[in-house]
Design a protein around this motif. Structure first.
Motif, PDB file in Angstrom:
ATOM      1  N   ALA A 100       0.832  -1.204   0.000  1.00 39.02           N
ATOM      2  CA  ALA A 100       0.000   0.000   0.000  1.00 39.02           C
ATOM      3  C   ALA A 100       0.870   1.259   0.000  1.00 39.02           C
ATOM      4  CB  ALA A 100      -0.930   0.004   1.207  1.00 39.02           C
ATOM      5  N   PHE A 101       1.948   1.233   0.765  1.00 36.59           N
ATOM      6  CA  PHE A 101       2.867   2.374   0.798  1.00 36.59           C
ATOM      7  C   PHE A 101       3.502   2.589  -0.576  1.00 36.59           C
ATOM      8  CE2 PHE A 101       7.170   4.080   1.526  1.00 36.59           C
ATOM      9  CZ  PHE A 101       6.829   5.298   2.097  1.00 36.59           C
ATOM     10  N   ALA A 102       4.002   1.520  -1.184  1.00 30.35           N
ATOM     11  CA  ALA A 102       4.644   1.641  -2.495  1.00 30.35           C
ATOM     12  C   ALA A 102       3.649   2.077  -3.562  1.00 30.35           C
ATOM     13  CB  ALA A 102       5.287   0.313  -2.882  1.00 30.35           C
ATOM     14  N   GLY A 103       2.462   1.488  -3.563  1.00 28.50           N
ATOM     15  CA  GLY A 103       1.448   1.859  -4.544  1.00 28.50           C
ATOM     16  C   GLY A 103       0.980   3.294  -4.376  1.00 28.50           C
ATOM     17  N   GLY A 104       0.771   3.704  -3.137  1.00 22.60           N
ATOM     18  CA  GLY A 104       0.335   5.074  -2.871  1.00 22.60           C
ATOM     19  C   GLY A 104       1.382   6.104  -3.244  1.00 22.60           C
ATOM     20  N   THR A 105       2.637   5.838  -2.897  1.00 22.78           N
ATOM     21  CA  THR A 105       3.692   6.794  -3.232  1.00 22.78           C
ATOM     22  C   THR A 105       3.908   6.870  -4.736  1.00 22.78           C
ATOM     23  OG1 THR A 105       5.378   5.094  -2.846  1.00 22.78           O
ATOM     24  CG2 THR A 105       4.906   6.611  -1.033  1.00 22.78           C
ATOM     25  N   VAL A 122      -5.130   3.700 -10.891  1.00 19.17           N
ATOM     26  CA  VAL A 122      -4.927   2.388 -11.522  1.00 19.17           C
ATOM     27  C   VAL A 122      -3.442   2.024 -11.529  1.00 19.17           C
ATOM     28  CG1 VAL A 122      -5.086   1.135 -13.714  1.00 19.17           C
ATOM     29  CG2 VAL A 122      -7.037   2.449 -12.884  1.00 19.17           C
ATOM     30  N   MET A 123      -2.596   2.983 -11.852  1.00 20.09           N
ATOM     31  CA  MET A 123      -1.147   2.718 -11.851  1.00 20.09           C
ATOM     32  C   MET A 123      -0.660   2.404 -10.435  1.00 20.09           C
ATOM     33  SD  MET A 123      -0.088   2.752 -14.920  1.00 20.09           S
ATOM     34  CE  MET A 123       1.665   2.931 -14.787  1.00 20.09           C
ATOM     35  N   GLY A 124      -1.139   3.151  -9.440  1.00 20.63           N
ATOM     36  CA  GLY A 124      -0.768   2.877  -8.050  1.00 20.63           C
ATOM     37  C   GLY A 124      -1.222   1.502  -7.599  1.00 20.63           C
TER      38      GLY A 124
END
Length: 151
Positions: A100-105, A122-124
């Motif tokens: 979640a951290f990696a996708g959000g950032t 979508v990319m996140g």
């Protein structure tokens, strides 16, 4: 060149090893310094990257600098919080938190380039899903059934 032969019956002095089984060559002080330096350096890089994406090659303004530093501070706080919480939970939640951290950032950085909210989300989500698969596999293969890390 001559080398000394090992003497039978003499025990070697044990080397302290970390989680990976490799010798830990850094002192406790170095680990303490790194626990502060890594979030700061990563946060500054992330803040600069977000500010550069936002200005899109234009001139650097005071608002752009402020945006970069605020983004860096938010990243640092989130990184430290995720690192602390993730170490306290089971492997499934550990993988979910970092994903979640990696996708959000990533999604936030992607949105600063002028892309739509839907495309950035979508990319996140795609990056977060990829991180989850890789991290879950790593944590699953490096922990026992009770969630203790294998040494």
């Amino acid at each position: 060149m001559a080398h000394a032969a090992p003497v039978p019956g003499r025990a070697r002095r044990a080397v302290t090893t970390g989680l990976s089984g490799l010798p830990d060559v850094f002192s406790a002080r170095t680990h303490r310094v790194a626990s502060v330096a890594v979030p700061v350096v990563l946060g500054l890089i992330y803040g600069y990257w977000a500010a550069a994406n936002r200005r899109a090659g234009g001139e650097i303004t005071g608002w752009n600098l402020l945006f970069g530093f605020v983004t860096a501070a938010a990243f640092m706080v989130l990184y430290v919080a995720v690192r602390w919480v993730a170490s306290q939970v089971i492997r499934e939640l550990h993988a979910v938190l970092w994903a979640a951290f990696a996708g959000g950032t990533f999604g936030f950085l992607y949105s600063q380039g002028g892309n739509s909210v839907l495309r950035s989300s979508v990319m996140g989500l795609a990056i977060g899903a990829a991180f989850f698969v890789v991290l879950f596999y790593r944590y699953y293969t490096h922990e026992d059934a009770q969630g203790h890390r294998l040494r």
